[in-house]
Design a protein around this motif. Sequence first.
Motif, short mmCIF file in Angstrom:
data_model
loop_
_atom_site.label_atom_id
_atom_site.label_comp_id
_atom_site.label_asym_id
_atom_site.label_seq_id
_atom_site.Cartn_x
_atom_site.Cartn_y
_atom_site.Cartn_z
N ARG A 1 0.68 6.97 -5.46
CA ARG A 1 0.97 6.13 -4.29
C ARG A 1 0.45 6.74 -3.00
NH1 ARG A 1 4.23 1.99 -5.65
NH2 ARG A 1 5.42 2.14 -7.59
N PHE B 1 -5.95 -0.48 5.45
CA PHE B 1 -4.52 -0.29 5.23
C PHE B 1 -3.96 -1.42 4.37
CE2 PHE B 1 -0.16 -1.30 6.54
CZ PHE B 1 0.48 -0.15 6.11
N ALA B 2 -4.32 -2.65 4.67
CA ALA B 2 -3.83 -3.79 3.88
C ALA B 2 -4.26 -3.67 2.42
CB ALA B 2 -4.34 -5.10 4.49
N ARG C 1 -1.91 -1.13 0.79
CA ARG C 1 -0.59 -1.70 0.52
C ARG C 1 -0.65 -2.61 -0.70
NH1 ARG C 1 4.52 -0.73 3.06
NH2 ARG C 1 4.89 -2.96 3.27
N SER D 1 2.06 3.96 -0.74
CA SER D 1 3.14 4.13 0.24
C SER D 1 2.78 5.15 1.30
CB SER D 1 4.44 4.55 -0.46
OG SER D 1 4.26 5.78 -1.15
N GLN E 1 -0.84 6.56 3.28
CA GLN E 1 -2.28 6.42 3.41
C GLN E 1 -2.76 7.24 4.60
OE1 GLN E 1 -3.70 2.46 2.99
NE2 GLN E 1 -5.82 2.93 3.52
N GLN F 1 4.42 1.04 11.43
CA GLN F 1 4.97 1.20 10.09
C GLN F 1 6.24 2.04 10.09
OE1 GLN F 1 3.87 -0.17 7.02
NE2 GLN F 1 2.84 -1.48 8.52
N ASP G 1 10.69 -0.82 5.38
CA ASP G 1 9.90 -0.58 4.16
C ASP G 1 8.46 -0.22 4.52
OD1 ASP G 1 9.14 -3.01 5.19
OD2 ASP G 1 8.95 -4.00 3.24
N GLY G 2 8.25 0.39 5.68
CA GLY G 2 6.90 0.71 6.12
C GLY G 2 6.28 1.86 5.36
N SER G 3 4.97 1.88 5.37
CA SER G 3 4.22 2.98 4.77
C SER G 3 4.13 4.14 5.76
CB SER G 3 2.81 2.52 4.41
OG SER G 3 2.82 1.55 3.41
#
Length: 277
Positions: free
Chosen positions: A3, A23-24, A27, A32, A34, A74, A79-81
């Motif tokens: 992840r 980034f998208a 995800r 989780s 990057q 985020q 629930d942000g990365s």
Amino acid sequence: MIRVDLHTHSSCSHGANSVREMFAAGRARGLSIQGFSEHSPRPRGYDYPTEYRDRLTRLYPGHVREVRGLAAEQAALPDGSLVLLGLELDWLEDEPSFMRDVARAYPYDYIIGGIHFLGHWGFDWSADDWAPLDEERRAGLYERYYRTMARMAQSGLFRIAAHPDLIKIFSVESFRAWLERPGSLDLVAQALTAVRDAGMAMEISSAGLRKPCREIYPGPAILRLAADLNLPITFASDAHGVGDVAAAFDVLARYAADAGYTESLVFQGGDIRRIPF
């Protein structure tokens, strides 16, 4: 499942997509964490036939703002990365002041050391550069690469050693034959020991699967050696477009696990996290 992808690029240099598009894509593939580790600028004289230096220099401050803004967004989400600001800094042996200045220009979470140049030659540009070289000249370049890696690690500038056998990109069969020569793995071990002793990790990268060598960086012999040396690892796609983010990470997970690894490192500022996979 892996992840974490700590090595991605964007259209700030010679990538195809923006930070937010990259980034998208991450995800969507289950990342989780990057890291955006754009290329560093290089002094003139360290040139590829097609150069992106001027574009990178012009756009880089905006790139940093975009990554840091995305990281803040985020962090505010339940629930942000985790978004990290990294840098892939070219190791240029004769430019210590330049490298130090680049490394200190922004508060990076981590800096990846990439060896793409031996002297002023960007050895990873073209297979045509390698075609005229006989086995002994190739062997000399492999030896030089690993001596260079040891010095890079000893500089103290880096947290991660990028694509640790990139030198094989256009000559993988010759490189495998060189590894079987007496003393070759000893030289690689010295370089990897310097990486470990500097508190760095070694990158396992799927990028090699997309390159002419068609082999993960590093190959099996070097990965086994790294595991024997208890050298920590990070995971990387070295993506330059949305299709490459977290590419073949299922393959990397099995590959690393088969060598005995169960976790990778994440560098966040001065902190080091161990992430199981």
